[in-house]
Motif scaffolding. Structure first.
Motif, PDB file in Angstrom:
ATOM      1  N   TYR A  47       0.854  -1.182   0.000  1.00 35.00           N
ATOM      2  CA  TYR A  47       0.000   0.000   0.000  1.00 35.00           C
ATOM      3  C   TYR A  47       0.892   1.236   0.000  1.00 35.00           C
ATOM      4  N   GLU A  66      -1.945  -1.084   5.773  1.00 30.07           N
ATOM      5  CA  GLU A  66      -3.271  -1.067   5.163  1.00 30.07           C
ATOM      6  C   GLU A  66      -4.209  -0.072   5.839  1.00 30.07           C
ATOM      7  N   GLY A  67      -4.118   0.042   7.174  1.00 29.89           N
ATOM      8  CA  GLY A  67      -4.982   0.972   7.906  1.00 29.89           C
ATOM      9  C   GLY A  67      -4.731   2.416   7.513  1.00 29.89           C
ATOM     10  N   GLU A  68      -3.461   2.808   7.428  1.00 28.90           N
ATOM     11  CA  GLU A  68      -3.132   4.181   7.037  1.00 28.90           C
ATOM     12  C   GLU A  68      -3.530   4.447   5.593  1.00 28.90           C
ATOM     13  N   TYR A  69      -3.389   3.435   4.763  1.00 28.97           N
ATOM     14  CA  TYR A  69      -3.789   3.557   3.361  1.00 28.97           C
ATOM     15  C   TYR A  69      -5.274   3.895   3.264  1.00 28.97           C
ATOM     16  N   HIS A  70      -6.107   3.134   3.977  1.00 30.89           N
ATOM     17  CA  HIS A  70      -7.551   3.354   3.909  1.00 30.89           C
ATOM     18  C   HIS A  70      -7.953   4.649   4.608  1.00 30.89           C
ATOM     19  N   ALA A  71      -7.238   5.056   5.649  1.00 33.16           N
ATOM     20  CA  ALA A  71      -7.542   6.311   6.340  1.00 33.16           C
ATOM     21  C   ALA A  71      -7.281   7.504   5.439  1.00 33.16           C
ATOM     22  N   SER A  72      -6.286   7.412   4.571  1.00 32.90           N
ATOM     23  CA  SER A  72      -5.919   8.551   3.728  1.00 32.90           C
ATOM     24  C   SER A  72      -6.993   8.876   2.692  1.00 32.90           C
ATOM     25  N   VAL A  73      -7.948   7.975   2.500  1.00 31.65           N
ATOM     26  CA  VAL A  73      -9.011   8.243   1.531  1.00 31.65           C
ATOM     27  C   VAL A  73      -9.880   9.409   1.992  1.00 31.65           C
ATOM     28  N   ASN A  74      -9.885   9.685   3.289  1.00 34.72           N
ATOM     29  CA  ASN A  74     -10.711  10.762   3.821  1.00 34.72           C
ATOM     30  C   ASN A  74     -10.073  12.139   3.661  1.00 34.72           C
ATOM     31  N   ARG A  80      -3.314   7.517  -3.804  1.00 33.79           N
ATOM     32  CA  ARG A  80      -3.216   6.184  -3.209  1.00 33.79           C
ATOM     33  C   ARG A  80      -3.060   5.162  -4.307  1.00 33.79           C
ATOM     34  N   VAL A  82      -2.251   0.602  -4.795  1.00 33.00           N
ATOM     35  CA  VAL A  82      -1.899  -0.709  -4.255  1.00 33.00           C
ATOM     36  C   VAL A  82      -1.114  -1.435  -5.333  1.00 33.00           C
TER      37      VAL A  82
END
Length: 138
Positions: A47, A66-74, A80, A82
């Motif tokens: 990620y 993975e958590g930081e990756y999905h948080a950055s969508v906000n 981003r 993968v």
């Protein structure tokens, strides 16, 4: 997956990309979908994120969990991506897969020729390295 990929010649793949009149068959489309799903489910996902503000320090992609990756969508202004890849099961010519941590056998092989220098020790350790998945992998 190697069998699925092997169904396509290089020429066929290039024709599908370059020739406007060339269309993938339904069977080819299904195989492409299976390949993509296999890659998406493979271990080895990487990620990455980067800030899209044009500053030099953020020109490079940064690996994140993975958590930081999905948080950055906000957050606006973040790119981003993968990267998908299956773990390597073979190495190109001139390379060898070795354990991250040297095995006792590798260390002992290096000790035996320590006086011959680092290059000799390196070669001895590579020769003593186990084959991935082999019986002496520990």
């Amino acid at each position: 997956m190697k069998n699925m990929i092997g169904q396509f010649s290089r020429e066929r793949l290039e024709a599908l990309i370059d020739d406007e009149d060339c269309r993938a068959t339904v069977s080819e489309q299904e195989t492409f979908a299976e390949i993509v799903l296999a890659l998406q489910n493979a271990p080895g996902k990487i990620y990455q994120i980067r800030k899209l503000d044009g500053s030099e320090e953020w020109q490079q992609w940064e690996e994140v969990d993975e958590g930081e990756y999905h948080a950055s969508v906000n957050y606006e202004g973040w790119g981003r991506r993968v990267l998908y890849g299956a773990p390597a099961t073979s190495a190109p010519d001139g390379w060898k897969l070795v354990p991250v941590d040297a095995t006792r056998k590798m260390i002992d092989a290096a000790k035996c020729i320590e006086e011959d220098g680092y290059d000799a020790m390196h070669k001895a350790m590579l020769a003593a390295a186990p084959i991935p998945g082999g019986s002496d992998a520990n």
